[in-house]
Structure formats: structure tokens, C-alpha cells
Design an enzyme around this catalytic site. Sequence first.
Site, PDB file in Angstrom:
ATOM      1  N   GLY A  14     -33.400  -5.009   1.511  1.00 37.93           N
ATOM      2  CA  GLY A  14     -34.730  -4.417   1.426  1.00 37.93           C
ATOM      3  C   GLY A  14     -34.668  -2.990   1.937  1.00 37.93           C
ATOM      4  N   LEU A  15     -35.750  -2.282   1.758  1.00 31.42           N
ATOM      5  CA  LEU A  15     -35.798  -0.879   2.150  1.00 31.42           C
ATOM      6  C   LEU A  15     -35.773  -0.707   3.673  1.00 31.42           C
ATOM      7  CD1 LEU A  15     -38.414   0.427  -0.443  1.00 31.42           C
ATOM      8  CD2 LEU A  15     -35.956   0.917  -0.393  1.00 31.42           C
ATOM      9  N   SER A  16     -35.460   0.499   4.094  1.00 32.59           N
ATOM     10  CA  SER A  16     -35.461   0.852   5.507  1.00 32.59           C
ATOM     11  C   SER A  16     -36.847   0.595   6.100  1.00 32.59           C
ATOM     12  CB  SER A  16     -35.102   2.337   5.661  1.00 32.59           C
ATOM     13  OG  SER A  16     -35.130   2.725   7.003  1.00 32.59           O
ATOM     14  N   GLY A  17     -36.883  -0.108   7.217  1.00 30.61           N
ATOM     15  CA  GLY A  17     -38.149  -0.382   7.885  1.00 30.61           C
ATOM     16  C   GLY A  17     -38.893  -1.602   7.385  1.00 30.61           C
ATOM     17  N   ALA A  18     -38.324  -2.317   6.423  1.00 32.33           N
ATOM     18  CA  ALA A  18     -39.010  -3.477   5.851  1.00 32.33           C
ATOM     19  C   ALA A  18     -39.053  -4.661   6.817  1.00 32.33           C
ATOM     20  CB  ALA A  18     -38.356  -3.897   4.536  1.00 32.33           C
ATOM     21  N   GLY A  19     -38.124  -4.710   7.767  1.00 37.38           N
ATOM     22  CA  GLY A  19     -38.107  -5.800   8.734  1.00 37.38           C
ATOM     23  C   GLY A  19     -36.878  -6.682   8.669  1.00 37.38           C
ATOM     24  N   SER A  21     -33.829  -6.436  10.097  1.00 39.89           N
ATOM     25  CA  SER A  21     -33.202  -6.706  11.397  1.00 39.89           C
ATOM     26  C   SER A  21     -34.072  -7.616  12.256  1.00 39.89           C
ATOM     27  CB  SER A  21     -32.921  -5.402  12.143  1.00 39.89           C
ATOM     28  OG  SER A  21     -31.964  -4.638  11.442  1.00 39.89           O
ATOM     29  N   SER A  88     -28.456  -2.420   1.359  1.00 43.28           N
ATOM     30  CA  SER A  88     -27.682  -2.821   0.177  1.00 43.28           C
ATOM     31  C   SER A  88     -28.461  -2.561  -1.113  1.00 43.28           C
ATOM     32  CB  SER A  88     -27.201  -4.275   0.280  1.00 43.28           C
ATOM     33  OG  SER A  88     -28.196  -5.175   0.650  1.00 43.28           O
TER      34      SER A  88
END
Length: 183
Positions: A14-19, A21, A88
Site C-alpha cells: 500500500g501507499l506510504s502512510g496507509a498503515g 507497519s 512494493s
Amino acid sequence: MSGGANGFTLWFTGLSGAGKSTLAQGVRDVLVARGRGVEILDGDEVRTNLSKGLGFSKEDRDTNIRRIGYVARLLSRNGVVAITAAISPYREVRDEVRQSHDAPFVEVFVDCSLDELVRRDRKGLYAKALRGELQNFTGVSDPYEPPPAPDIHVRSDRETVEESRAKIVTWLEQRGLIPSSPR
């Protein structure tokens, strides 16, 4: 690790900041409580420790994802649950990594609208990318190819972390990858 437990890879994309991690850590906590050996391969950490020196060209991004996939494959085939949390962005490389796995490979798409990502962005990276000040930013000035048929699809802009985590855990339980109750 519990005796005889089979490993698998849980691949968050998913995109950066999507959650990615945040969800990876939440699912890890559930799995550890159920007696599983778990290792998280976080995209930022891998880039620092295993892929140092790589840039953000398509070739370098692909190399980084292949490296993460290789380590996940080694862990999962040895009974560990490998959880990856990396943007990814390219479908072809995600599919290549899936095909290389001997153990089950579960793709989790952490979907979030661009408006919500901009709203959440404490570092202002999306704002800079949208103004053209930041090049090769995935989802703005560089492509992100969402999975057309992920195993699990969560909407982090519409679901709480707990709801998304429960959806993932339930899916894993229903397929027998994890026990349905703590041991």
C-alpha cells in the site's frame, strides 16, 4: 515457535502512510500471543540495513522488494511467519515474489485514499510531491499498481486499526494458517 507450525508470508502492500507497519505490528502481537514465531520485515528498516545504497528508480525498488521477498521466503519455509510492510509498488515484482515462495503467501492490500494520506502526513511529503518538489514519490509522481485481487483488502481510511487487524486475523484463522484461539 510452537512445534510443527508451518510458516507463511503475510505481505502488506500500500501507499506510504496507509498503515502497513501499524497493522503488521498489531497482527504480529496477535500471532505471538498464539505461540507463533514472527519476524517483521519493514520496508524502511530493510532499506537501511539490507538495501543501503539503493535509490528510488524502478530497478532499485524492484531489487529492494526482491531482497525482502528472499528473506521472507527463507523465514517462512523454516516455520516462521514473515510479515512484510513495504510499499512494493509494482505488481509484477510482487507476483514474482509470490511465485518464489514455497510456503503460503498472503497479500494484504492496505488501501487508503490520497486525500486521507495527505491529511495524515505529518512530514508533509505528500504536499511536497503534489507541488512537484519531491520526485519519484509513489502514488503521486511515481506509479503504484494496486493488487487486482489481493487475498485480503483492508481500507485504512474507513476501518479502525482494530477492525482491519480483526479482518486479517479472521482470514488467517479461516484458512487454518493460525489457530482460532490462543493456546
